[in-house]
Structures are given as C-alpha cells and as structure tokens.
Design an enzyme around this catalytic site. Sequence first.
Site, PDB file in Angstrom:
ATOM      1  N   ASP A 183       6.234 -29.373 -28.479  1.00 23.19           N
ATOM      2  CA  ASP A 183       5.841 -30.376 -27.486  1.00 23.19           C
ATOM      3  C   ASP A 183       4.544 -29.990 -26.777  1.00 23.19           C
ATOM      4  O   ASP A 183       3.684 -30.841 -26.529  1.00 23.19           O
ATOM      5  CB  ASP A 183       6.937 -30.559 -26.430  1.00 23.19           C
ATOM      6  N   LYS A 191      17.091 -30.492 -25.178  1.00 17.81           N
ATOM      7  CA  LYS A 191      16.025 -29.501 -25.345  1.00 17.81           C
ATOM      8  C   LYS A 191      16.299 -28.182 -24.627  1.00 17.81           C
ATOM      9  O   LYS A 191      15.746 -27.143 -25.001  1.00 17.81           O
ATOM     10  CB  LYS A 191      14.683 -30.086 -24.884  1.00 17.81           C
TER      11      LYS A 191
END
Length: 273
Positions: free
Chosen positions: A107, A70
């Site tokens: 997210d 990420k």
Amino acid sequence: MTDKLPYAEVIGDPIAHSKSPLIHNFWLDALGIEAEYKKTHVTSEGLAAYFLARRADPDWLGCSVTIPHKIAVMDYTDDPGGVRERIGAMNTIASETGGPLIGTNTDAGGFLQPLLRDKWKGQSAVLVGAGGAARAILFALTSLGVADITVMVRDAAKGQALLDRAGTKGRVIGMADALPGADLLVNTSSLGMVGQPALDLDLRPLADEATVYDIVYTPLETPLLKAARARGLNTLDGLEMLIGQAALAFDIFFDAQAPRERDEELRALLLAA
C-alpha cells in the site's frame, strides 16, 4: 497430479466490490502467464480457518488483503521485512510451499507512485481515518519527509494511537472540525464508498495548490473528488493507488513485472466494469 492453475486472491469483508481480479487477470493475460487471481469473502471469525485451508493447497500463491483484515492478518504471518514495526499493517501475504506465510505491505509504495510521478512537493497533509490503510499512508508520507500531519477521525484515541505508533508528531481533529490549510488531503477511510455515507468536508481551508487523494474506488468519482474539482484542486482517484499496489503484489505472487505501459487500457477496463 492437479489440473488446477496456480492462483492468488484477494480476501476481505465485503469483497464483491473488489476490482483486484480484473487487474491481475488483465496482466496475466497480457503476459501469457498460466495462473489466475480470484476474490474470496473471508470474515474476521473465518481468518484462522481460511489460512489453515490455504496452507494445505499447493496451488495457492498467496493473497491480497483488504478491509477489515490488514491488521488482524499479522497474527498469522512471518515478518522478515519488519512491516509490523514500521507500518503496523499488511496487505500482501505470500505463500512458500511447505514454508511460512510471509507478510508485507504494498500500500505504501502504491500510494506514493502517483505523487512521485506528479512531483508533489507539499509539506503538510491531512489523513481521514486511522485504519490499516492509514498506517501505510502515514509511513509513506513520513518517508517523504512530510512532518506536518493532521489525522481526522471520529475517535480521537485511535487517531492519537496512529501517530504514536508511527512516532510522528501531529495533531488529531474531529470529523466536524475545520480542515487546516494543508497541501494534501487523503481519504483513507471507507466513507464515500458504495453503501457508506459520503465524506462531506468543507475544502475551502486547503491550500490553493492542494491535492485531494481519495483511495476509495467504488465509485471512482466520489463526492469528495467532485467537490475538490469544483474548487479547482488537483485530484487523485482510488485506481491510482489500487493499480500501484497491485503491481507490486503481482511481482510477488507471479514473479513477473506488471505491464504498466498498458495502464490506460487497464483503467478503461476498470471503468467499464
């Protein structure tokens, strides 16, 4: 002329455990969209070659990004939304044919959805871990006005760097330290995941009305959530955030709203998998 379907996918290392294909393909089928969603194992060393190959594939719509990429994927993407500065991690990359790779982060929004649904009103939180998911979750919590943040990590320097990057005042504690009396405990780490050690914490110091939120979803019933339920605390499992962030990514990849009215059916499918 190609007979391949347009597709998106999730990349990570490991990736076999990912339930993202089940989620996206369930929604594609429900909406009658002719496309597919896959999972692909990509190592850290293979990221550059992966993006080079996918950029040349006209059927590729983009990818979701999971552990441990990420942060690293930001080196390969454009960032028109300022995600690099605001969050410092990306979990969704969209491809424009012949154009740049656009990185974003779903997210944070996915994490917040169940807290907003349950009208959570806490003022303090403990985050376990300091990786890419923690960056997004810290951003989400500060956007709610949660100012009392504690980061629980093995490496104090990483915990402090997480707070500093977000411009958030907070404190860092070790994994063996006692929890503060917080309103929310979030496991953003891989502890408790299949193949990883359990996250074994003494939950007694938490507030009586606290919520324990574990973003791990394999297994869904982690030792942490079992302990939280035994203490009578509110719990949120990893499917909550997984489905929430996936719905935001689904709209980006396939230009359609996920049919969230079928969440109960989707959860049953995921639990049976």
